[in-house]
Design a protein around this motif. Structure first.
Motif, short mmCIF file in Angstrom:
data_model
loop_
_atom_site.label_atom_id
_atom_site.label_comp_id
_atom_site.label_asym_id
_atom_site.label_seq_id
_atom_site.Cartn_x
_atom_site.Cartn_y
_atom_site.Cartn_z
N ILE A 1 4.14 -6.56 11.92
CA ILE A 1 3.54 -5.79 13.02
C ILE A 1 3.52 -4.31 12.67
O ILE A 1 2.52 -3.61 12.88
CB ILE A 1 4.30 -6.05 14.35
N THR A 2 4.62 -3.83 12.11
CA THR A 2 4.68 -2.41 11.75
C THR A 2 3.59 -2.06 10.74
O THR A 2 2.96 -1.01 10.83
CB THR A 2 6.07 -2.07 11.16
N ALA A 3 3.35 -2.96 9.79
CA ALA A 3 2.34 -2.69 8.77
C ALA A 3 0.92 -2.89 9.30
O ALA A 3 0.01 -2.14 8.95
CB ALA A 3 2.57 -3.59 7.56
N GLY A 4 0.74 -3.90 10.16
CA GLY A 4 -0.62 -4.29 10.55
C GLY A 4 -1.20 -3.49 11.71
O GLY A 4 -2.42 -3.46 11.89
N CYS A 5 -0.37 -2.83 12.49
CA CYS A 5 -0.90 -2.12 13.66
C CYS A 5 -1.42 -0.73 13.27
O CYS A 5 -1.06 -0.17 12.24
CB CYS A 5 0.20 -1.96 14.71
N ASP A 6 -2.25 -0.18 14.16
CA ASP A 6 -2.70 1.20 13.98
C ASP A 6 -1.80 2.16 14.74
O ASP A 6 -1.58 3.29 14.32
CB ASP A 6 -4.14 1.34 14.51
N ILE A 7 -1.33 1.68 15.90
CA ILE A 7 -0.55 2.55 16.79
C ILE A 7 0.72 1.81 17.19
O ILE A 7 0.68 0.60 17.44
CB ILE A 7 -1.37 2.86 18.08
N LEU A 8 1.85 2.52 17.25
CA LEU A 8 3.08 1.92 17.79
C LEU A 8 3.45 2.66 19.07
O LEU A 8 3.57 3.89 19.07
CB LEU A 8 4.22 2.02 16.79
N LEU A 9 3.62 1.92 20.14
CA LEU A 9 3.94 2.53 21.44
C LEU A 9 5.45 2.43 21.70
O LEU A 9 6.04 1.36 21.56
CB LEU A 9 3.16 1.80 22.54
N MET A 10 6.07 3.55 22.07
CA MET A 10 7.50 3.57 22.43
C MET A 10 7.72 4.43 23.67
O MET A 10 8.06 5.61 23.56
CB MET A 10 8.35 4.11 21.27
N PRO A 11 7.55 3.84 24.86
CA PRO A 11 7.74 4.64 26.07
C PRO A 11 9.18 4.59 26.58
O PRO A 11 9.42 4.40 27.77
CB PRO A 11 6.78 3.96 27.05
N TYR B 1 0.84 -1.20 0.00
CA TYR B 1 0.00 0.00 0.00
C TYR B 1 0.87 1.24 0.00
O TYR B 1 2.10 1.17 0.15
CB TYR B 1 -0.95 0.00 1.21
N SER B 2 0.20 2.38 -0.17
CA SER B 2 0.91 3.66 -0.16
C SER B 2 -0.05 4.71 0.39
O SER B 2 -1.22 4.42 0.64
CB SER B 2 1.32 4.04 -1.59
N ALA B 3 0.45 5.94 0.54
CA ALA B 3 -0.40 7.01 1.08
C ALA B 3 -1.59 7.27 0.15
O ALA B 3 -2.64 7.71 0.60
CB ALA B 3 0.43 8.28 1.26
N ASP B 4 -1.41 6.97 -1.14
CA ASP B 4 -2.51 7.21 -2.08
C ASP B 4 -3.60 6.14 -2.03
O ASP B 4 -4.73 6.37 -2.40
CB ASP B 4 -1.98 7.28 -3.53
N ASP B 5 -3.19 4.95 -1.60
CA ASP B 5 -4.16 3.87 -1.53
C ASP B 5 -3.85 3.03 -0.29
O ASP B 5 -2.94 2.20 -0.28
CB ASP B 5 -4.06 3.00 -2.79
N LEU B 6 -4.64 3.28 0.76
CA LEU B 6 -4.35 2.66 2.05
C LEU B 6 -5.05 1.31 2.23
O LEU B 6 -4.97 0.70 3.30
CB LEU B 6 -4.76 3.60 3.19
N SER B 7 -5.74 0.85 1.19
CA SER B 7 -6.56 -0.36 1.38
C SER B 7 -5.70 -1.56 1.79
O SER B 7 -6.13 -2.41 2.58
CB SER B 7 -7.35 -0.67 0.11
N GLY B 8 -4.47 -1.61 1.28
CA GLY B 8 -3.60 -2.73 1.63
C GLY B 8 -3.27 -2.76 3.12
O GLY B 8 -3.01 -3.83 3.69
N LYS B 9 -3.29 -1.61 3.76
CA LYS B 9 -2.96 -1.57 5.20
C LYS B 9 -4.06 -2.28 6.00
O LYS B 9 -3.76 -3.04 6.93
CB LYS B 9 -2.78 -0.14 5.68
N ALA B 10 -5.30 -2.04 5.63
CA ALA B 10 -6.41 -2.71 6.33
C ALA B 10 -6.28 -4.23 6.15
O ALA B 10 -6.51 -5.01 7.09
CB ALA B 10 -7.73 -2.21 5.79
N LYS B 11 -5.85 -4.63 4.96
CA LYS B 11 -5.69 -6.07 4.72
C LYS B 11 -4.53 -6.64 5.54
O LYS B 11 -4.57 -7.75 6.03
CB LYS B 11 -5.46 -6.33 3.23
N CYS B 12 -3.46 -5.83 5.66
CA CYS B 12 -2.31 -6.27 6.47
C CYS B 12 -2.74 -6.44 7.92
O CYS B 12 -2.30 -7.36 8.62
CB CYS B 12 -1.18 -5.25 6.41
N LYS B 13 -3.63 -5.54 8.39
CA LYS B 13 -4.10 -5.63 9.77
C LYS B 13 -4.89 -6.93 9.97
O LYS B 13 -4.65 -7.67 10.93
CB LYS B 13 -4.97 -4.41 10.08
N ALA B 14 -5.79 -7.20 9.03
CA ALA B 14 -6.59 -8.43 9.15
C ALA B 14 -5.68 -9.66 9.11
O ALA B 14 -5.86 -10.62 9.88
CB ALA B 14 -7.62 -8.47 8.04
#
Ligand SMILES: Nc1ncnc2c1ncn2[C@@H]1O[C@H](COP(=O)(O)OP(=O)(O)O[C@H]2O[C@H](CO)[C@@H](O)[C@H](O)[C@H]2O)[C@@H](O)[C@H]1O
Length: 600
Positions: free
Chosen positions: A478-488, A380-393
């Motif tokens: 994980i980097t592709a499939g997550c919505d949020i990355l936590l780094m405390p 996916y890319s910034a122009d077409d984010l549909s692949g990100k949703a698929k990566c999450k699933a």
């Protein structure tokens, strides 16, 4: 003082041998030459003369030649991003010295940086060599499969004997990858230790590396030419820190490397290579150089009343003797001069402020690009984010979590180390698990934290996954499939995962420290030009603050879809490529060559 090794005659560690010259490799980097190429040189010159002439003097390279940027590697993986490849105005012979470099050996961010910055510098026209150990542990040996045995042997006078090391070489991505071979680099376990902790002979292993790195430019004919004496040594972290000390103590007094310079790159001040003072004679350095490495622990850090706290500290040696010092972000270059962030070296580093700079790391967009990443199931890319949703699933499926597009999926990737603040994640987890979220952690290190990840997973089977181990493909998914990355992180010299996350449209929530503060722009829904920011950077680092910020991110994800998309797209459009950082390194090289080298 016990008997010390005799002075080294520089460049002469290679014993004369009756061996035939090693077979030439198919390709390597020629020294930088004017655009006319070798054809313009007087071929009557001796080989070394040619090398000296062309290496010692920096050479102006024409810019704007290529019409496309070759961001990368072998032809098949080249990405043409339609930009011109910027070229350095002045080129150098650069020698990186490091304990790790990807893809050969990697335990963390140091491996990423030393695997990609040299390539970026080579692409700009420099002649670049990377010197690192040839680790063989039975599993990753194939990484070195394309490295040739050079038949060059040298004997290193240290630790009570002459230790023979040999060199292997691979020419890849226009970089000379040089692997130092010695039995102490061949063992199961990871690079620096095993389940029992750090290896007891690490000081010996990295002393060998440093000596070998000083000899490599003098003795290795790579592609037919040695690198010669006028190099820019880029020494990374404590493993390579003896190099500037050796240059000053064992080479320059003999007139060798007088025109070389060295830069210490600090990726992590927490590891300094400290050993008892009694080990100093093992290092083969002249007795009068003890002061450069001398280190005295404060009283509170000593073990008993008779302990005088006397030690040798490799990193300190480089802080004293390197010509310039770079930290991997601007923020961290200030933090290391403070008592809170200086790990005991703050005063010394403050005294060297005039040669201390920060340069934020880049990322290798051949490896980390959601449009081409070989480890993720959909692109996916910034122009077409549909692949990100698929990566999450796909990630939810892989992890055995409920496949729900609506639930925020939070990730953490990193070494399970005090630095990364995982104990704080542990503290907020009971509260977090009350929310309708999913959480995945990938990491290895501290045994207790590994056990905690396993037990949390068994307590929250439909919400939490703890992947104990080190897996590069999983880290990409994980980097592709997550919505949020936590780094405390308690401290973070630069941090790469937040850069990868932004590149992949995964919104970072980070502690505002070091490189995290420098790279993550706080979300502002009321900016001058509309919404601004690429994530959340919170401070101070408290559990309440972390939980509050995560909840803000979660509610933005749920209730403000367009703001969320804006956050993703702004992160994805940031330019984190190495070229920008490489240019800043060139500026440091220039300043280093303007000043006189370190001499006592
Ligand atoms: N279990 C696992 N499986 C797979 N991959 C894993 C992993 N654990 C970590 N990684 C990978 O290792 C790298 C970690 O890099 P970081 O920069 O975040 O931290 P690190 O502390 O190692 O580096 C230090 O050096 C770098 C480079 O300068 C600085 O950015 C940083 O602040 C400093 O602490 C990333 O590529 C990450 O994906």
């Amino acid at each position: 003082m016990p008997q010390l090794a005799p002075p080294l005659v520089p460049g002469s560690l290679a014993p004369p041998r009756d061996e035939p010259e090693p077979a030439r490799e198919p390709a390597s980097t020629p020294p930088p030459v004017p655009d006319g190429g070798l054809g313009d040189l007087d071929l009557g010159l001796e080989l070394e003369e040619i090398a000296e002439n062309s290496i010692n003097n920096t050479v102006v390279v024409e810019s704007e030649q290529d019409s496309k940027i070759m961001v990368g590697k072998e032809q098949e993986s080249e990405i043409m991003v339609g930009k011109e490849q910027a070229r350095a105005k002045v080129t150098h012979s650069i020698v990186f010295v490091t304990g790790e470099a990807s893809p050969y050996a990697k335990s963390g961010g140091l491996g990423d940086v030393c695997g990609s910055l040299p390539v970026a510098l080579a692409a700009r026209g420099h002649r670049v060599m990377v010197v690192m150990p040839r680790y063989l542990n039975g599993t990753s040996d194939k990484n070195y499969a394309n490295a040739f045995y050079t038949k060059k042997h040298i004997r290193i006078p240290c630790f009570g004997g002459d230790h023979e090391v040999t060199f292997f070489h691979e020419y890849r991505d226009s970089v000379d990858w040089v692997f130092v071979d010695h039995p102490s680099y061949h063992r199961p376990g990871n690079l620096y230790g095993d389940k029992f902790g750090a290896y007891g002979d690490n000081q010996f292993r990295y002393t060998l590396l440093c000596y070998a790195a000083c000899e490599a430019p003098l003795v290795l004919e790579l592609g037919g030419y040695i690198y010669g004496q006028n190099c820019m040594f880029v020494v990374n972290d404590w493993h390579a820190s003896l190099v500037p000390v050796l240059l000053a103590a064992k080479y320059r007094p003999f007139g060798v490397y007088k025109d070389s310079r060295s830069i210490l790159v600090i990726h992590n001040l927490a590891h300094q290579g400290v050993e008892p003072a009694s080990t100093y004679p093992d290092l083969g350095l002249p007795p009068e150089w003890y002061g450069a490495l001398e280190w005295v622990f404060p009283e509170w850090a000593r073990r008993h009343a008779l302990d005088k706290g006397e030690a040798v500290n490799f990193l300190k040696g480089a802080v004293v003797t390197a010509d310039r010092i770079v930290t991997v972000s601007k923020g961290y270059s200030w933090e290391v001069t403070t008592a809170e962030g200086g790990q005991g070296l703050d005063e010394l580093l403050s005294s060297r402020k005039s040669v201390l700079n920060g340069i934020v790391n880049g990322i290798d967009i051949n490896d980390w690009n959601p449009a081409t990443d070989e480890h993720i199931p959909y692109h996916y890319s910034a122009d077409d984010l549909s692949g990100k949703a698929k990566c999450k699933a796909a990630l939810q499926k892989e992890l055995g979590l409920p496949i729900r597009p609506d639930v925020p999926l939070i990730g953490f990737i990193g070494r399970l180390d005090y630095q990364k603040g995982i104990d704080l994640i542990k503290l907020i987890m009971p509260n977090l698990m009350r929310e309708d979220i999913q959480f995945v952690m990938l990491g290895s290190g501290d045994q207790e934290l590994e056990d905690w990840m396993r037990s949390t997973e068994s307590n929250f089977r439909d919400k939490f996954r703890g992947w104990v181990g080190f897996s590069v493909p999983v880290s990409h998914r994980i980097t592709a499939g997550c919505d949020i990355l936590l780094m405390p992180s308690r401290f973070e010299p630069c941090g790469l995962n937040q850069l990868y996350a932004m590149q992949y449209g995964t919104v970072p929530v980070v502690h505002a420290t070091g490189g995290l503060r420098d790279t993550v722009e706080n979300f502002n829904p009321f900016g001058d030009n509309g919404e601004q920011g690429t994530g959340w950077a919170f401070a101070p680092l408290t559990t309440e603050n972390m939980l509050w910020t995560l909840r803000t991110a979660i509610s933005t994800y749920r209730e403000h879809k367009s703001s969320w998309e804006g956050l993703m797209k702004r992160g994805m459009s940031k330019d984190f490529t190495w070229d920008h950082a490489a240019e800043q390194y060139e500026q440091i090289f220039q300043w280093a060559f303007i000043d006189q080298p370190y001499v006592r």
